[in-house]
Design a protein around this motif. Structure first.
Motif, mmCIF file in Angstrom:
data_model
loop_
_atom_site.group_PDB
_atom_site.id
_atom_site.type_symbol
_atom_site.label_atom_id
_atom_site.label_comp_id
_atom_site.label_asym_id
_atom_site.label_seq_id
_atom_site.Cartn_x
_atom_site.Cartn_y
_atom_site.Cartn_z
ATOM 1 N N LEU A 43 0.802 -1.234 0.000
ATOM 2 C CA LEU A 43 0.000 0.000 0.000
ATOM 3 C C LEU A 43 0.832 1.280 0.000
ATOM 4 C CD1 LEU A 43 -2.755 -0.964 2.607
ATOM 5 C CD2 LEU A 43 -2.919 -1.053 0.114
ATOM 6 N N GLY A 44 2.127 1.163 0.300
ATOM 7 C CA GLY A 44 2.941 2.378 0.298
ATOM 8 C C GLY A 44 4.092 2.289 1.279
ATOM 9 N N VAL A 45 4.962 3.291 1.250
ATOM 10 C CA VAL A 45 6.111 3.312 2.159
ATOM 11 C C VAL A 45 6.442 4.760 2.517
ATOM 12 C CG1 VAL A 45 7.894 3.424 0.352
ATOM 13 C CG2 VAL A 45 8.433 2.327 2.534
ATOM 14 N N GLU A 46 6.921 4.954 3.748
ATOM 15 C CA GLU A 46 7.497 6.226 4.176
ATOM 16 C C GLU A 46 8.871 5.906 4.744
ATOM 17 O OE1 GLU A 46 5.810 8.964 3.688
ATOM 18 O OE2 GLU A 46 3.788 8.169 3.415
ATOM 19 N N SER A 47 9.877 6.661 4.347
ATOM 20 C CA SER A 47 11.230 6.341 4.789
ATOM 21 C C SER A 47 12.023 7.618 5.024
ATOM 22 C CB SER A 47 11.921 5.478 3.730
ATOM 23 O OG SER A 47 13.132 4.969 4.231
ATOM 24 N N VAL A 48 12.651 7.692 6.191
ATOM 25 C CA VAL A 48 13.441 8.872 6.558
ATOM 26 C C VAL A 48 14.739 8.392 7.207
ATOM 27 C CG1 VAL A 48 13.533 10.900 8.056
ATOM 28 C CG2 VAL A 48 11.394 10.317 6.922
ATOM 29 N N ARG A 49 15.860 9.005 6.799
ATOM 30 C CA ARG A 49 17.114 8.709 7.488
ATOM 31 C C ARG A 49 17.821 10.020 7.809
ATOM 32 N NH1 ARG A 49 19.409 4.256 8.819
ATOM 33 N NH2 ARG A 49 18.114 3.049 7.394
ATOM 34 N N VAL B 48 13.092 10.610 13.755
ATOM 35 C CA VAL B 48 14.139 10.809 12.747
ATOM 36 C C VAL B 48 13.680 11.910 11.802
ATOM 37 C CG1 VAL B 48 15.363 9.762 10.803
ATOM 38 C CG2 VAL B 48 14.921 8.403 12.843
ATOM 39 N N ARG B 49 14.590 12.840 11.499
ATOM 40 C CA ARG B 49 14.284 13.838 10.468
ATOM 41 C C ARG B 49 15.445 13.920 9.505
ATOM 42 N NH1 ARG B 49 10.222 17.018 9.753
ATOM 43 N NH2 ARG B 49 9.491 16.697 11.873
ATOM 44 N N SER B 50 15.135 13.948 8.216
ATOM 45 C CA SER B 50 16.194 14.027 7.207
ATOM 46 C C SER B 50 16.453 15.490 6.871
ATOM 47 C CB SER B 50 15.789 13.241 5.965
ATOM 48 O OG SER B 50 14.961 14.036 5.139
ATOM 49 N N PRO B 51 17.607 15.772 6.280
ATOM 50 C CA PRO B 51 17.957 17.162 5.962
ATOM 51 C C PRO B 51 16.947 17.836 5.024
ATOM 52 C CG PRO B 51 19.887 15.741 5.799
ATOM 53 C CD PRO B 51 18.707 14.841 5.979
ATOM 54 N N ASP B 52 16.175 17.053 4.261
ATOM 55 C CA ASP B 52 15.203 17.672 3.348
ATOM 56 C C ASP B 52 13.920 18.109 4.061
ATOM 57 O OD1 ASP B 52 13.655 15.427 3.749
ATOM 58 O OD2 ASP B 52 13.748 14.710 1.691
ATOM 59 N N GLY B 53 13.832 17.871 5.383
ATOM 60 C CA GLY B 53 12.699 18.360 6.150
ATOM 61 C C GLY B 53 11.604 17.334 6.419
ATOM 62 N N THR B 54 11.725 16.129 5.823
ATOM 63 C CA THR B 54 10.727 15.097 6.128
ATOM 64 C C THR B 54 11.122 14.380 7.415
ATOM 65 O OG1 THR B 54 11.849 13.420 4.785
ATOM 66 C CG2 THR B 54 10.169 14.732 3.700
ATOM 67 N N GLY B 55 10.131 14.035 8.203
ATOM 68 C CA GLY B 55 10.408 13.399 9.475
ATOM 69 C C GLY B 55 9.365 12.368 9.841
ATOM 70 N N ILE B 56 9.771 11.391 10.634
ATOM 71 C CA ILE B 56 8.837 10.423 11.214
ATOM 72 C C ILE B 56 9.115 10.370 12.709
ATOM 73 C CG2 ILE B 56 8.076 8.021 11.312
ATOM 74 C CD1 ILE B 56 8.994 7.661 8.424
ATOM 75 N N THR B 57 8.080 10.570 13.511
ATOM 76 C CA THR B 57 8.172 10.402 14.958
ATOM 77 C C THR B 57 7.129 9.376 15.370
ATOM 78 O OG1 THR B 57 8.942 12.667 15.327
ATOM 79 C CG2 THR B 57 7.926 11.543 17.205
ATOM 80 N N ILE B 58 7.563 8.362 16.084
ATOM 81 C CA ILE B 58 6.642 7.343 16.580
ATOM 82 C C ILE B 58 6.697 7.349 18.098
ATOM 83 C CG2 ILE B 58 5.967 4.917 16.483
ATOM 84 C CD1 ILE B 58 7.678 4.643 13.960
ATOM 85 N N SER B 59 5.572 7.658 18.729
ATOM 86 C CA SER B 59 5.519 7.553 20.188
ATOM 87 C C SER B 59 4.689 6.331 20.559
ATOM 88 C CB SER B 59 4.932 8.831 20.814
ATOM 89 O OG SER B 59 3.633 9.087 20.335
ATOM 90 N N TYR B 60 5.098 5.678 21.638
ATOM 91 C CA TYR B 60 4.486 4.412 22.054
ATOM 92 C C TYR B 60 3.783 4.587 23.386
ATOM 93 C CZ TYR B 60 7.394 2.349 18.397
ATOM 94 O OH TYR B 60 7.970 2.050 17.189
ATOM 95 N N TRP B 61 2.616 3.968 23.495
ATOM 96 C CA TRP B 61 1.731 4.188 24.644
ATOM 97 C C TRP B 61 1.078 2.880 25.081
ATOM 98 C CZ3 TRP B 61 1.844 9.176 26.358
ATOM 99 C CH2 TRP B 61 2.388 10.126 25.475
ATOM 100 N N GLU B 62 0.744 2.839 26.362
ATOM 101 C CA GLU B 62 0.135 1.617 26.904
ATOM 102 C C GLU B 62 -1.244 1.335 26.319
ATOM 103 O OE1 GLU B 62 0.088 1.606 31.155
ATOM 104 O OE2 GLU B 62 2.269 1.416 31.290
ATOM 105 N N ASP B 63 -2.027 2.389 26.110
ATOM 106 C CA ASP B 63 -3.391 2.175 25.608
ATOM 107 C C ASP B 63 -3.899 3.444 24.914
ATOM 108 O OD1 ASP B 63 -4.115 3.884 27.724
ATOM 109 O OD2 ASP B 63 -4.291 2.170 29.071
#
Lengths: 107, 107
Positions: A43-49, B48-63
């Motif tokens: 369905l798709g991908v998102e990738s950041v390094r 994680v954020r790349s120099p081009d400005g795209t980022g992914i943040t994943i926070s984890y929670w109990e519920d």
């Protein structure tokens, strides 16, 4: 970003740190994204390094069987071995069920 | 990386692209990570954020109720408004249930 995806769907969250020696990694990573996109149920991908070598790649799939088939793809298996033996200092893999989602785009 | 987490647990996957004008963003992002870590039910974060400005943040929670409480935290609400009005070109938020996970560490 490509929401709304079909929901519910499944995601593979791959968090990694590259080793200092990672020759060939970028080429293989590009190839894996290309190959994944040809898999049934993709369905798709998102990738950041980031420049420090940490990365997050999230691939989205219709169901768990699509994820299993991708994990067992022969070319992907080779890449997984190279990843363990050469490219990654560490990584984690999590399987997640996407329950809901929304997006915002600057007008 | 901090596996194994309690499983099952929940994650908020936040994928974003920063706007060109993003003064104050880094300070607020650091503050939000600090504040999230004080919330009940918080299990961890990967960002994680790349120099081009795209980022992914994943926070984890109990519920899911922990996620809801965090979303409604007053200081976080202010940050969300600033994000929409100033910092982000676009973003997506997905709520996911983590079904399983494993990790690899170079010996």
């Amino acid at each position: 970003m490509n929401l709304p995806r079909k929901s519910p769907c499944y995601a593979v969250i791959f968090t990694s740190t590259l080793a200092d020696q990672n020759q060939g990694y970028d080429t293989m990573a590009d190839r894996m994204q290309e190959l994944a996109a040809q898999q049934p149920g993709y369905l798709g991908v998102e990738s950041v390094r980031s420049p420090d070598g940490t990365g997050i790649t999230i691939s989205y799939w219709e169901d768990l069987s699509a994820i299993k088939a991708w994990k067992q793809n022969p070319e992907h298996l080779t890449a997984q071995e190279l990843g363990k033996n050469q490219w990654y200092q560490n990584y984690s893999v999590e399987i997640a069920r996407i329950e809901s989602g929304y997006q915002f785009e600057q007008p």
